[in-house]
Scaffold this motif. Structure first.
Motif, PDB file in Angstrom:
ATOM      1  N   ASN A 190      34.391  -7.844 -55.121  1.00  0.00           N
ATOM      2  CA  ASN A 190      34.705  -9.425 -55.670  1.00  0.00           C
ATOM      3  C   ASN A 190      33.244  -9.997 -55.453  1.00  0.00           C
ATOM      4  OD1 ASN A 190      37.551  -8.993 -54.057  1.00  0.00           O
ATOM      5  ND2 ASN A 190      37.602  -9.451 -56.330  1.00  0.00           N
ATOM      6  N   GLY A 191      32.915 -10.737 -56.651  1.00  0.00           N
ATOM      7  CA  GLY A 191      31.556 -11.467 -56.348  1.00  0.00           C
ATOM      8  C   GLY A 191      30.415 -10.686 -56.393  1.00  0.00           C
ATOM      9  N   GLY A 248      28.881  -9.474 -59.035  1.00  0.00           N
ATOM     10  CA  GLY A 248      28.216 -10.050 -60.409  1.00  0.00           C
ATOM     11  C   GLY A 248      28.625  -9.299 -61.585  1.00  0.00           C
ATOM     12  N   LYS A 249      29.648  -8.399 -61.701  1.00  0.00           N
ATOM     13  CA  LYS A 249      30.147  -7.682 -62.577  1.00  0.00           C
ATOM     14  C   LYS A 249      30.321  -8.836 -63.791  1.00  0.00           C
ATOM     15  CE  LYS A 249      33.457  -6.335 -60.624  1.00  0.00           C
ATOM     16  NZ  LYS A 249      33.637  -6.869 -59.245  1.00  0.00           N
ATOM     17  N   SER A 250      31.119  -9.498 -63.466  1.00  0.00           N
ATOM     18  CA  SER A 250      31.732 -10.360 -64.901  1.00  0.00           C
ATOM     19  C   SER A 250      30.382 -11.235 -65.139  1.00  0.00           C
ATOM     20  CB  SER A 250      32.918 -11.584 -64.420  1.00  0.00           C
ATOM     21  OG  SER A 250      33.910 -10.766 -64.060  1.00  0.00           O
ATOM     22  N   THR A 251      29.526 -11.778 -64.407  1.00  0.00           N
ATOM     23  CA  THR A 251      28.377 -12.536 -64.803  1.00  0.00           C
ATOM     24  C   THR A 251      27.406 -11.590 -65.677  1.00  0.00           C
ATOM     25  OG1 THR A 251      28.538 -13.769 -62.697  1.00  0.00           O
ATOM     26  CG2 THR A 251      26.475 -13.815 -63.847  1.00  0.00           C
ATOM     27  N   HIS A 273      38.501  -2.232 -60.759  1.00  0.00           N
ATOM     28  CA  HIS A 273      38.490  -2.414 -59.105  1.00  0.00           C
ATOM     29  C   HIS A 273      39.134  -0.832 -58.921  1.00  0.00           C
ATOM     30  CE1 HIS A 273      36.890  -6.011 -57.658  1.00  0.00           C
ATOM     31  NE2 HIS A 273      37.380  -6.568 -58.637  1.00  0.00           N
TER      32      HIS A 273
END
Ligand SMILES: Nc1ncnc2c1ncn2[C@@H]1O[C@H](COP(=O)(O)OP(=O)(O)OP(=O)(O)O)[C@@H](O)[C@H]1O
Ligand SMILES: [Mg+2]
Length: 251
Positions: free
Chosen positions: A39-40, A42-45, A203
């Motif tokens: 989580n966090g 940077g994947k979605s970004t 995930h």
């Protein structure tokens, strides 16, 4: 060889958070690349930058070797990049075929007047869903009435329709049960068989190993490494995700 997509040296900050620090991602033609990380990470970004939904601070993006500036989501769509987000994929108050043809409705002429060609849209929706093995009994059903798996299958089918070259899926199986997940992963494989190049964020290691050809690991905004499926295993990828370490293979 030119990659179908290359994001080179991408940096992105949100205030004090360095979401992406000099990250380079290369997607090969007709591969499935799993983007992995905690989580966090940077994947979605990263994929939102490719989708035109987030502006990068620096770095370059190349499409089939040609440098491009992706201005907004519509521009990305027009370039052949389609993204399926976990929650925003479909509009609940529309039915199945209306969702599939949203913003690209088929029209027919009725004298001088143009009207929606519902029959043509229904027929093509049935054909497109059948091609990918998505079974929806009633194409006129409200999508709010469908199961999570059916909704996700339609969202993936929608992204795949209309000749999209590059399909990006942000956690398509996150909210799904075992059977539904398996079905969505089958559709992802069919998309590849039809020629698409695919990025999938997940995930779930088992899901990643089921569909992906390569694994791209991010940790705290940095690229940890990239591995071919055939040269790695779940343990190694988990170590890369959690500790940022690239472990030597002993297989
Ligand atoms: N719009 C935003 N405003 C401020 N901070 C943001 C924004 N979007 C992302 N971030 C921050 O950037 C970092 C990377 O977020 P991102 O959503 O890319 O992670 P992720 O790898 O997709 O995580 P997850 O697995 O939880 O979805 C996180 O620290 C997040 O809080
Ligand atoms: Mg995310």
């Amino acid at each position: 060889m030119a990659f179908i997509v290359e994001a080179r040296n991408i940096c992105k900050r949100f205030g004090k958070v360095e979401a992406l620090d000099n990250v380079t991602l290369q997607l090969e033609e007709n591969e499935i690349l799993a983007v992995l990380g905690d989580n966090g990470a940077g994947k979605s970004t990263l994929i939102k930058i490719l989708a035109g939904a987030v502006k990068k601070d620096s770095g370059e993006i190349f499409l089939e070797g040609k440098k491009i500036d992706i201005e907004d989501p519509m521009h990305a769509k027009n370039l052949g990049i389609e993204v399926v987000y976990q929650d925003l994929a479909l509009i609940n108050c529309l039915n199945v075929y209306q969702n599939l043809f949203l913003a690209r409705e088929i029209q027919k002429k009725f004298g001088f007047i143009k009207v929606l060609d519902k029959k043509a849209m229904e027929k093509q929706s049935n054909e497109k869903l059948a091609e990918l093995g998505v079974s929806i009994k009633n194409i006129r059903a409200w999508v709010s009435k469908l199961s999570g798996g059916q909704r996700q299958s339609i969202a993936v089918a929608k992204a795949a329709s209309f000749g999209k070259k590059i399909v990006i899926l942000d956690e398509p199986t996150a909210a799904l049960g075992v059977k539904e997940s398996r079905h969505v992963l089958e559709i992802v494989k069919k998309l590849k068989a039809q020629g698409a190049s695919i990025i999938i964020i997940t995930h779930n290691m088992e899901h990643a190993f089921t569909v992906a050809d390569r694994f791209f690991v991010l940790r705290l905004g940095r690229k940890v490494g990239i591995k071919e499926k055939l040269e790695t295993n779940i343990d190694e990828i988990v170590k890369m995700i959690t500790s940022g370490a690239i472990v030597q293979n002993n297989i």
